[in-house]
Design an enzyme around this catalytic site. Sequence first.
Site, PDB file in Angstrom:
ATOM      1  N   LYS A  98       9.675 -32.078 -11.216  1.00 32.48           N
ATOM      2  CA  LYS A  98       9.605 -30.606 -11.359  1.00 32.48           C
ATOM      3  C   LYS A  98       8.183 -30.100 -11.514  1.00 32.48           C
ATOM      4  O   LYS A  98       7.848 -29.011 -11.072  1.00 32.48           O
ATOM      5  CB  LYS A  98      10.453 -30.130 -12.541  1.00 32.48           C
ATOM      6  CG  LYS A  98      10.152 -30.840 -13.841  1.00 32.48           C
ATOM      7  CD  LYS A  98      11.416 -31.373 -14.464  1.00 32.48           C
ATOM      8  CE  LYS A  98      11.099 -32.656 -15.181  1.00 32.48           C
ATOM      9  NZ  LYS A  98      12.282 -33.321 -15.663  1.00 32.48           N
ATOM     10  N   GLU A 122      16.378 -31.366  -5.174  1.00 37.86           N
ATOM     11  CA  GLU A 122      17.577 -30.985  -5.937  1.00 37.86           C
ATOM     12  C   GLU A 122      17.534 -31.504  -7.377  1.00 37.86           C
ATOM     13  O   GLU A 122      17.974 -30.839  -8.310  1.00 37.86           O
ATOM     14  CB  GLU A 122      18.832 -31.531  -5.232  1.00 37.86           C
ATOM     15  CG  GLU A 122      20.138 -31.175  -5.887  1.00 37.86           C
ATOM     16  CD  GLU A 122      20.367 -29.670  -5.982  1.00 37.86           C
ATOM     17  OE1 GLU A 122      20.524 -29.032  -4.942  1.00 37.86           O
ATOM     18  OE2 GLU A 122      20.369 -29.119  -7.113  1.00 37.86           O
ATOM     19  N   VAL A 125      15.719 -29.786 -11.057  1.00 33.74           N
ATOM     20  CA  VAL A 125      16.299 -28.854 -12.040  1.00 33.74           C
ATOM     21  C   VAL A 125      17.764 -29.208 -12.243  1.00 33.74           C
ATOM     22  O   VAL A 125      18.506 -29.395 -11.274  1.00 33.74           O
ATOM     23  CB  VAL A 125      16.200 -27.382 -11.554  1.00 33.74           C
ATOM     24  CG1 VAL A 125      16.786 -26.438 -12.600  1.00 33.74           C
ATOM     25  CG2 VAL A 125      14.772 -26.999 -11.222  1.00 33.74           C
ATOM     26  N   GLY A 127      19.285 -31.896 -13.432  1.00 36.80           N
ATOM     27  CA  GLY A 127      19.775 -33.284 -13.279  1.00 36.80           C
ATOM     28  C   GLY A 127      20.793 -33.388 -12.153  1.00 36.80           C
ATOM     29  O   GLY A 127      20.486 -33.134 -10.988  1.00 36.80           O
ATOM     30  N   ILE A 129      23.334 -31.508 -11.535  1.00 41.10           N
ATOM     31  CA  ILE A 129      24.007 -30.250 -11.158  1.00 41.10           C
ATOM     32  C   ILE A 129      23.441 -29.729  -9.835  1.00 41.10           C
ATOM     33  O   ILE A 129      22.223 -29.619  -9.699  1.00 41.10           O
ATOM     34  CB  ILE A 129      23.767 -29.147 -12.221  1.00 41.10           C
ATOM     35  CG1 ILE A 129      24.157 -29.630 -13.607  1.00 41.10           C
ATOM     36  CG2 ILE A 129      24.499 -27.871 -11.855  1.00 41.10           C
ATOM     37  CD1 ILE A 129      23.733 -28.680 -14.718  1.00 41.10           C
ATOM     38  N   ASP A 194       9.096 -28.275 -20.143  1.00 41.68           N
ATOM     39  CA  ASP A 194       9.988 -28.773 -19.086  1.00 41.68           C
ATOM     40  C   ASP A 194      10.856 -27.616 -18.553  1.00 41.68           C
ATOM     41  O   ASP A 194      10.975 -27.411 -17.349  1.00 41.68           O
ATOM     42  CB  ASP A 194      10.851 -29.906 -19.673  1.00 41.68           C
ATOM     43  CG  ASP A 194      11.880 -30.425 -18.692  1.00 41.68           C
ATOM     44  OD1 ASP A 194      11.495 -31.152 -17.769  1.00 41.68           O
ATOM     45  OD2 ASP A 194      13.071 -30.084 -18.854  1.00 41.68           O
ATOM     46  N   LYS A 198      11.034 -25.696 -14.767  1.00 47.19           N
ATOM     47  CA  LYS A 198      12.314 -25.537 -14.060  1.00 47.19           C
ATOM     48  C   LYS A 198      12.608 -24.064 -13.761  1.00 47.19           C
ATOM     49  O   LYS A 198      13.071 -23.732 -12.668  1.00 47.19           O
ATOM     50  CB  LYS A 198      13.439 -26.161 -14.888  1.00 47.19           C
ATOM     51  CG  LYS A 198      13.351 -27.693 -14.938  1.00 47.19           C
ATOM     52  CD  LYS A 198      14.311 -28.260 -15.962  1.00 47.19           C
ATOM     53  CE  LYS A 198      14.319 -29.777 -15.971  1.00 47.19           C
ATOM     54  NZ  LYS A 198      15.064 -30.325 -17.112  1.00 47.19           N
TER      55      LYS A 198
HETATM   56  N1  HSE Z   1      13.741 -34.337 -20.142  1.00 47.65           N
HETATM   57  C1  HSE Z   1      14.546 -33.616 -19.225  1.00 47.65           C
HETATM   58  C2  HSE Z   1      15.733 -33.020 -19.984  1.00 47.65           C
HETATM   59  C3  HSE Z   1      15.019 -34.534 -18.144  1.00 47.65           C
HETATM   60  O1  HSE Z   1      15.951 -33.428 -21.129  1.00 47.65           O
HETATM   61  O2  HSE Z   1      16.411 -32.156 -19.462  1.00 47.65           O
HETATM   62  C4  HSE Z   1      15.685 -33.847 -16.999  1.00 47.65           C
HETATM   63  O3  HSE Z   1      14.824 -32.997 -16.322  1.00 47.65           O
END
Ligand code: HSE
Length: 404
Positions: A98, A122, A125, A127, A129, A194, A198
């Site tokens: 990302k 894909e 963002v 995981g 989904i 994070d 995203k």
């Molecule tokens: N560290 C991220 C989370 C991993 O916990 O969502 C998935 O992007």
Amino acid sequence: MKIAIMGFGVVGSGVGEVVTKNQENLINKCGESIEIAHILDLRDFPDSEFDCFTKDFNDILNDPEVGVVVETMGGVNPAYDFTKKLLLAGKHVVTSNKELVATHGTELLALARERNINYLFEASVGGGIPIIRPLYSCLTAGEATDVFGILNGTTNYILTQMFQCGESFENALKAAQQKGYAEADPTADVEGYDTCRKIAILAALAFGKALDYTKISTEGITKITADDVAFAEKLGYAIKLIGHSTKDGDAVYAAVFPAFVPKNSPLAGINDVFNGIIVRGNDLGEVMFYGRGAGKLPTANAVVADVVDAIKHKRVNVIIKWDAYDEKHQSQGENLAYAYYIRFSGKAPANIPGSRIVAFSDDDRKAEFAVLTEGLTKSALEDVIKSTKAAGCELMSCMRLIGE
Ligand code: HSE
């Protein structure tokens, strides 16, 4: 089709596992077998079932039989340099990275378009989904008005443990790390970075404009206290880390913040490592995407699905595009209104402007109260806080309400 994997960490090794385990299914889906020809990683894996490890990127770049490369290295460098070289060499690249997509996505997508190949992301963002493909494919007819949701599994796991088990922040974080959800440096999860990357990607897809994620207002979950949890429970809310992006005139606003989410909202019921993303559109109304937002195999599933898509579109660029970053396109949300939860210590004044609900702490030792406000702009919020402080109260915390 011969493929290569760059980065054999949690997600990269998951890709190896998913490809090996699902060979027959993959042949049915894309009409050919998928063979892992090279795995690039600086570490040694003496116990691995694979025997195609290399420490030299050129082994992948110069192998004419490798058509698709999986980039699960994370970080901008050297992933950016490698991805550019691979795209220039006519190889499709699929990624879960990302940070790279949020930083250089505009350029890498343009490069793929010029070469008539694909840069697919894909897994960057949500995981496992599907959210990226719906945004550039299924939801393209109307205009999106809002994208918001829970985009980080680690923080959602931590908040769930704090709410449901009364667990401390530190212990819940350790458990999330052990389960392989957290980033190498958990600061990126708990401080919201994070989620910030995203939401920048989702905003670009939904509203067609690249944002500078370093200019997205970002607040994590480290300041949430047991008192906030108690007030949320008392008032009928959960607390979730939310990424939100919306149109602000011709510009796009995005922010990351911990928010009070009403218990009857679908987002409030999303617990543990699960993510949930809501897209609102002018003709669409509201759709929600839900599933495992982190973890080895769910994320690897999204990566391998992109490999399949690249194989299905070997000589066709699946158009994914947005306008390059322009500071005029990025709003700081000065004119947007949100409702707020504000916690103060002290004696509640008789009149708090903008307040709809005032609740008092159940802990007799604490002279604390919480206010739920009407929709307020940033400056109106500052006025409410200023006037309450002038009445002798101290500001303890402040969070937005979302999903009502
Ligand atoms: N560290 C991220 C989370 C991993 O916990 O969502 C998935 O992007």
